[in-house]
Design a protein around this motif. Structure first.
Motif, PDB file in Angstrom:
ATOM      1  N   UNK A 201       0.461  -0.872   0.027  1.00  0.00           N
ATOM      2  CA  UNK A 201      -0.164  -0.260  -0.137  1.00  0.00           C
ATOM      3  C   UNK A 201       0.823   1.445   0.047  1.00  0.00           C
ATOM      4  N   UNK A 202       0.317   2.101  -1.073  1.00  0.00           N
ATOM      5  CA  UNK A 202       1.836   3.314  -1.231  1.00  0.00           C
ATOM      6  C   UNK A 202       0.520   4.451  -1.047  1.00  0.00           C
ATOM      7  N   UNK A 203       1.122   5.734  -0.880  1.00  0.00           N
ATOM      8  CA  UNK A 203       0.391   6.604  -0.970  1.00  0.00           C
ATOM      9  C   UNK A 203       0.270   8.064  -1.960  1.00  0.00           C
ATOM     10  N   UNK A 204      -1.448   7.552  -1.968  1.00  0.00           N
ATOM     11  CA  UNK A 204      -1.981   7.881  -2.959  1.00  0.00           C
ATOM     12  C   UNK A 204      -1.719   7.663  -4.721  1.00  0.00           C
ATOM     13  N   UNK A 205      -1.269   6.586  -4.701  1.00  0.00           N
ATOM     14  CA  UNK A 205      -0.452   5.562  -5.635  1.00  0.00           C
ATOM     15  C   UNK A 205      -0.731   5.998  -6.952  1.00  0.00           C
ATOM     16  N   UNK A 206       0.189   5.636  -7.823  1.00  0.00           N
ATOM     17  CA  UNK A 206       0.501   6.430  -8.932  1.00  0.00           C
ATOM     18  C   UNK A 206      -0.698   5.687 -10.460  1.00  0.00           C
ATOM     19  N   UNK A 207      -1.090   6.047 -11.313  1.00  0.00           N
ATOM     20  CA  UNK A 207      -1.581   5.973 -12.784  1.00  0.00           C
ATOM     21  C   UNK A 207      -1.119   3.835 -12.827  1.00  0.00           C
ATOM     22  N   UNK A 208      -0.099   4.053 -13.092  1.00  0.00           N
ATOM     23  CA  UNK A 208       0.418   1.993 -13.119  1.00  0.00           C
ATOM     24  C   UNK A 208       0.332   1.716 -12.076  1.00  0.00           C
ATOM     25  N   UNK A 209      -0.010   2.052 -11.387  1.00  0.00           N
ATOM     26  CA  UNK A 209       0.129   0.517  -9.503  1.00  0.00           C
ATOM     27  C   UNK A 209      -1.639   0.635  -9.559  1.00  0.00           C
ATOM     28  N   UNK A 210      -2.116   1.836  -9.783  1.00  0.00           N
ATOM     29  CA  UNK A 210      -4.290   1.588  -9.469  1.00  0.00           C
ATOM     30  C   UNK A 210      -4.552   1.082 -10.575  1.00  0.00           C
ATOM     31  N   UNK A 211      -4.029   1.020 -11.905  1.00  0.00           N
ATOM     32  CA  UNK A 211      -4.877   0.092 -12.746  1.00  0.00           C
ATOM     33  C   UNK A 211      -4.549  -1.020 -12.814  1.00  0.00           C
ATOM     34  N   UNK A 212      -2.845  -1.396 -11.779  1.00  0.00           N
ATOM     35  CA  UNK A 212      -3.360  -3.072 -11.773  1.00  0.00           C
ATOM     36  C   UNK A 212      -4.240  -3.604 -10.471  1.00  0.00           C
ATOM     37  N   UNK A 213      -3.785  -2.739  -9.894  1.00  0.00           N
ATOM     38  CA  UNK A 213      -5.213  -3.186  -8.210  1.00  0.00           C
ATOM     39  C   UNK A 213      -5.890  -3.058  -8.899  1.00  0.00           C
ATOM     40  N   UNK A 214      -7.353  -1.972  -9.588  1.00  0.00           N
ATOM     41  CA  UNK A 214      -8.501  -2.276 -10.828  1.00  0.00           C
ATOM     42  C   UNK A 214      -8.223  -3.267 -11.623  1.00  0.00           C
ATOM     43  N   UNK A 215      -7.478  -4.135 -12.108  1.00  0.00           N
ATOM     44  CA  UNK A 215      -7.566  -5.244 -12.871  1.00  0.00           C
ATOM     45  C   UNK A 215      -7.448  -6.338 -12.355  1.00  0.00           C
ATOM     46  N   UNK A 216      -6.973  -6.374 -10.972  1.00  0.00           N
ATOM     47  CA  UNK A 216      -6.655  -7.438 -10.366  1.00  0.00           C
ATOM     48  C   UNK A 216      -6.994  -7.787  -9.065  1.00  0.00           C
ATOM     49  N   UNK A 217      -7.169  -8.982  -8.451  1.00  0.00           N
ATOM     50  CA  UNK A 217      -6.839  -9.152  -7.239  1.00  0.00           C
ATOM     51  C   UNK A 217      -6.590  -9.011  -6.075  1.00  0.00           C
ATOM     52  N   UNK A 218      -6.118  -7.967  -5.090  1.00  0.00           N
ATOM     53  CA  UNK A 218      -5.359  -7.460  -4.288  1.00  0.00           C
ATOM     54  C   UNK A 218      -4.529  -8.546  -2.872  1.00  0.00           C
ATOM     55  N   UNK A 219      -3.474  -8.604  -2.162  1.00  0.00           N
ATOM     56  CA  UNK A 219      -3.499  -8.963  -1.367  1.00  0.00           C
ATOM     57  C   UNK A 219      -2.056  -7.741  -0.466  1.00  0.00           C
ATOM     58  N   UNK A 220      -2.525  -7.134   0.189  1.00  0.00           N
ATOM     59  CA  UNK A 220      -1.463  -6.398   1.214  1.00  0.00           C
ATOM     60  C   UNK A 220      -0.398  -6.704   1.594  1.00  0.00           C
ATOM     61  N   UNK A 221       0.627  -6.364   1.023  1.00  0.00           N
ATOM     62  CA  UNK A 221       2.200  -6.916   1.593  1.00  0.00           C
ATOM     63  C   UNK A 221       2.012  -6.049   3.028  1.00  0.00           C
ATOM     64  N   UNK A 222       2.335  -6.698   4.361  1.00  0.00           N
ATOM     65  CA  UNK A 222       2.019  -6.593   5.356  1.00  0.00           C
ATOM     66  C   UNK A 222       3.089  -6.856   6.233  1.00  0.00           C
ATOM     67  N   UNK A 223       4.357  -7.576   5.884  1.00  0.00           N
ATOM     68  CA  UNK A 223       5.131  -8.082   6.616  1.00  0.00           C
ATOM     69  C   UNK A 223       6.961  -7.402   6.238  1.00  0.00           C
ATOM     70  N   UNK A 224       6.874  -6.371   5.489  1.00  0.00           N
ATOM     71  CA  UNK A 224       7.878  -6.749   5.301  1.00  0.00           C
ATOM     72  C   UNK A 224       8.587  -5.191   5.792  1.00  0.00           C
TER      73      UNK A 224
END
Length: 210
Positions: free
Chosen positions: A7-30
């Motif tokens: 999860x990033x701060x108001x993601x880039x357009x490319x990242x948000x496109x990837x989020x919209x077009x796919x199911x998302x799992x958030x990395x919470x342990x890095x």
């Protein structure tokens, strides 16, 4: 396809496109890393491409590396007021700033302590604006090479980000600076409004290399 993303701060357009077009799992342990989109995003002002950077409380010494989900915001500095004022100045003449203003402004009011959770809030706010829902599924442990989903964690890297083919759209200051690609999704939202979702759904994901 399920993709693993930070999860990033108001993601880039490319990242948000990837989020919209796919199911998302958030990395919470890095581990938290500096100079990434975890605490920054880019918009366009009258002077050109401009970075909004969230100050964080740094730990060091004997504590070593810090987990991303444990990073706290540095609220002794009134960064929220400054960020919102900058967004207002940059986009008040855009076609849809006033339309979404009441959805975005509350993020810059009140107190938030966790960078990780605040970033998820910014993503949820945009998702609500464009009428999509994201899974809040998070990882249970850190995996160097995930087995169950595509690893898109590289999208967080500010210096190593891919060069996606971003379809041009009208920007507030394109008469001065030309089209600036892959800014924060806020730039797309304020300029394209209800067309944002369709734009993201039709954005090429060749940069994912899958």
């Amino acid at each position: 396809m399920k993709i693993l993303v930070h999860p990033t701060y108001f993601p880039s357009i490319a990242t948000f496109a990837a989020l919209v077009q796919n199911e998302v799992v958030w990395e919470a342990h890095d581990n938290f890393q500096k100079q990434t989109y975890r605490n920054r995003c880019y918009i366009c002002t009258d002077k050109g491409k401009h970075m909004l950077n969230i100050p964080i409380k740094h730990v060091g010494g004997n504590q070593g590396r810090q987990k991303y989900k444990e990073v706290e915001l540095e609220n002794s500095y009134d960064w929220k007021k400054i960020h919102w004022r900058t967004l207002e100045t940059a986009y008040r003449t855009s076609p849809f700033f006033e339309f979404y203003e009441d959805d975005i402004r509350p993020l810059y009011e009140g107190n938030d302590d966790s960078l990780f959770e605040f970033n998820l809030k910014t993503i949820e706010a945009v998702a609500d604006c464009i009428g999509v829902e994201f899974s809040m599924e998070k990882t249970q442990k850190y995996e160097l090479q995930p087995k169950n989903y595509y690893d898109a964690r590289f999208l967080v890297e500010a210096k190593k980000e891919p060069s996606p083919k971003i379809e041009p759209y009208t920007q507030v200051f394109d008469d001065r600076h030309g089209f600036i690609p892959n800014l924060s999704v806020l730039d797309l939202l304020f300029n394209e409004g209800p067309n944002t979702l369709s734009y993201l759904q039709n954005q090429s994901l060749d940069f994912l290399d899958v």
